[in-house]
Enzyme design. Structure first.
Site, short mmCIF file in Angstrom:
data_model
loop_
_atom_site.label_atom_id
_atom_site.label_comp_id
_atom_site.label_asym_id
_atom_site.label_seq_id
_atom_site.Cartn_x
_atom_site.Cartn_y
_atom_site.Cartn_z
N ARG A 1 -6.84 26.51 41.56
CA ARG A 1 -6.07 28.00 41.47
C ARG A 1 -6.67 28.86 41.91
O ARG A 1 -7.26 30.49 42.06
CB ARG A 1 -6.62 27.85 40.14
CG ARG A 1 -5.97 27.40 39.24
CD ARG A 1 -4.52 27.11 39.20
NE ARG A 1 -4.44 26.59 37.89
CZ ARG A 1 -4.28 25.16 37.78
NH1 ARG A 1 -3.91 24.77 38.97
NH2 ARG A 1 -3.65 24.94 36.85
N CYS B 1 -2.87 29.01 30.48
CA CYS B 1 -4.58 28.46 30.50
C CYS B 1 -5.25 30.05 31.42
O CYS B 1 -5.15 30.39 32.26
CB CYS B 1 -5.07 27.39 31.20
SG CYS B 1 -4.29 26.35 30.38
N GLU C 1 -9.39 32.23 34.74
CA GLU C 1 -8.09 32.01 35.91
C GLU C 1 -7.28 33.02 35.96
O GLU C 1 -7.04 33.64 36.90
CB GLU C 1 -7.87 30.13 35.01
CG GLU C 1 -6.74 29.74 36.22
CD GLU C 1 -5.77 29.42 35.60
OE1 GLU C 1 -4.20 29.72 36.36
OE2 GLU C 1 -5.61 28.47 35.12
N1 EPU Z 1 -7.84 19.47 25.09
C1 EPU Z 1 -8.46 19.24 23.33
N2 EPU Z 1 -8.04 20.39 22.68
C2 EPU Z 1 -7.50 21.51 23.07
C3 EPU Z 1 -7.50 21.62 24.57
C4 EPU Z 1 -7.30 20.37 25.35
O1 EPU Z 1 -9.47 18.87 22.91
O2 EPU Z 1 -7.40 22.11 22.58
C5 EPU Z 1 -8.49 18.22 25.62
C6 EPU Z 1 -6.99 17.42 26.03
O3 EPU Z 1 -6.86 16.74 24.49
C7 EPU Z 1 -7.29 16.22 26.75
C8 EPU Z 1 -8.22 17.88 27.92
O4 EPU Z 1 -8.10 18.95 26.88
O5 EPU Z 1 -8.02 15.66 26.98
C9 EPU Z 1 -6.92 18.35 28.95
O6 EPU Z 1 -6.53 19.07 28.40
P1 EPU Z 1 -4.81 19.02 29.02
O7 EPU Z 1 -4.05 17.71 29.80
O8 EPU Z 1 -3.97 20.67 28.14
O9 EPU Z 1 -4.38 19.27 30.12
P2 EPU Z 1 -6.18 20.55 30.78
O10 EPU Z 1 -6.98 20.96 31.74
O11 EPU Z 1 -6.11 21.88 29.63
C10 EPU Z 1 -4.61 21.63 32.94
C11 EPU Z 1 -4.08 23.37 33.31
C12 EPU Z 1 -2.20 23.42 32.98
C13 EPU Z 1 -1.53 22.46 33.25
C14 EPU Z 1 -2.17 21.19 32.61
C15 EPU Z 1 -0.88 19.97 32.56
C16 EPU Z 1 -5.77 24.09 33.93
C17 EPU Z 1 -7.02 26.00 33.78
N3 EPU Z 1 -5.03 23.85 33.34
O12 EPU Z 1 -4.65 21.99 31.45
O13 EPU Z 1 -2.42 24.57 33.69
O14 EPU Z 1 -0.19 22.84 32.42
O15 EPU Z 1 -2.81 20.63 32.97
O16 EPU Z 1 -1.39 19.22 34.05
O17 EPU Z 1 -6.08 24.30 35.11
C18 EPU Z 1 -2.98 26.77 33.87
O18 EPU Z 1 -3.26 27.21 35.17
O19 EPU Z 1 -2.15 28.67 33.77
C19 EPU Z 1 -2.25 26.26 33.24
C20 EPU Z 1 -1.76 26.30 31.55
#
Ligand code: EPU
Length: 327
Positions: free
Chosen positions: A196, A245, A315
């Protein structure tokens, strides 16, 4: 201008007359195709849908007009802020005491595939359109951008990512304009990019990029992969207005999981709510203000620090301000 001076100039504001003078001076210097207006409300230009107006807002129709805007703002000591598709910013309720520039004019939305499969794109091209056009041309490698509600410029500036990939994975060169109005082309190797983050685009303005697909296939196959990502996104992310996010993932950890495990899903300040669908999204339940969102960011950080011992860093960008000054 240092960050400190910038914040000061935003807080104190310039007398309204200064911006009127700027407007009157600039208007005859840009082409008729360039839209330039006073007091444009920015909330509706962002996905979070909060915040006030820009003193001056412009959609330049050409490189030359963008150069005029930068030069005149510089001469008058006014701040210039770039607004992409507004999907990763919170606009403060008091608005922005500066010139806000958006590459929304269609002149910046080009998509030009080359013989060898590489494709030159304009900074104003929406990622949604980039994906549609890439699928049609059978270009593989851009599918992860499906559903990111931004444009190419914003995705370069933030090195936007999803589904295990990020923007600079597909970038070969970036064309940019320095704040002094100079146009340059930088290869990816000459740029400093990370999660990012793209150092060069903190100041310079992305005008376009040369992208390289991973390979070629047929439109059906590319579309199928995009649909699979789309389903995954819809299952795990909220539909309500948000800025995506809100916090960066700490190294080796997930901000969403940390917030969730801190018991914050559904926490509210006014109409700003920690999404019950994905805890790293703050959603606008209807009439949230930027102040509501900022107060909720503060509350989430404090609670996660208390429960998990982790300091979360935002972010999303606070438009025209620094988070450290409000948290
Ligand atoms: N999780 C929870 N509770 C929640 C949300 C997530 O336990 O409320 C757990 C999920 O079960 C999973 C882990 O956290 O085991 C990661 O969650 P997720 O796969 O949704 O990915 P993320 O790391 O939260 C990232 C990016 C997103 C992108 C997604 C999908 C960041 C901050 N976020 O989310 O990007 O869409 O991967 O690839 O890097 C953004 O940058 O605005 C954004 C939405």
């Amino acid at each position: 201008m240092t960050a400190e001076q910038r914040v000061q100039s935003v807080d104190e504001g310039k007398p309204a007359g200064v911006w009127s003078e700027f407007f009157e001076a600039v208007k005859p210097l840009v082409s008729a195709a360039t839209r330039i207006v006073h007091e444009e409300r920015l909330g509706t230009k962002t996905t979070m849908r909060v915040g006030g107006a820009a003193r001056i807002y412009a959609e330049p129709a050409s490189v030359a007009d963008l150069q005029v805007l930068l030069r005149e703002a510089r001469a008058g000591g006014g701040e210039v802020l770039m607004l992409g598709r507004g999907s990763n910013v919170i606009v403060p309720d008091e608005g922005v005491d500066g010139l806000v520039v958006s590459l929304a004019h269609q002149a910046w939305s080009s998509f030009e595939p080359r013989e060898d499969g590489r494709v030159a794109v304009g900074a104003g091209l929406r990622l949604k359109n980039l994906c549609g056009l890439a699928a049609k041309a059978g270009l593989v490698g851009f599918e992860f951008l499906e559903g990111i509600p931004g444009n190419v410029g914003g995705a370069l500036r933030m090195n936007a990512g999803a589904m295990g990939a990020w923007m600079f994975d597909v970038v070969e060169e970036v064309q940019l304009m320095t704040r002094a109005g100079e146009v340059r082309t930088l290869t990816k190797a000459a740029m400093h990019v990370g999660y990012r983050h793209c150092e060069e685009l903190h100041q310079a303005i992305a005008l376009g990029a040369l992208l390289r697909p991973a390979t070629r296939s047929d439109a059906e196959t590319v579309k199928r992969q995009m649909d699979a990502y789309s389903r995954k996104r819809h299952e795990s992310q909220p539909r309500e207005p948000s800025a995506g996010c809100i916090f960066r993932n700490p190294p080796g950890n997930s901000a969403g999981r940390l917030i969730d495990e801190s018991g914050l899903k559904g926490a509210r300040v006014g109409d700003a709510e920690v999404s019950p669908t994905h805890a790293n999204f703050i959603v606008n339940r209807g009439s949230a203000t930027a102040a509501d969102v900022i107060a909720l960011v503060r509350r989430v950080r404090a609670r996660v620090r208390e429960v998990k011992g982790v300091d979360l860093e935002p972010e999303v960008l606070l438009f025209g301000k620094e988070w450290k000054d409000v948290l």
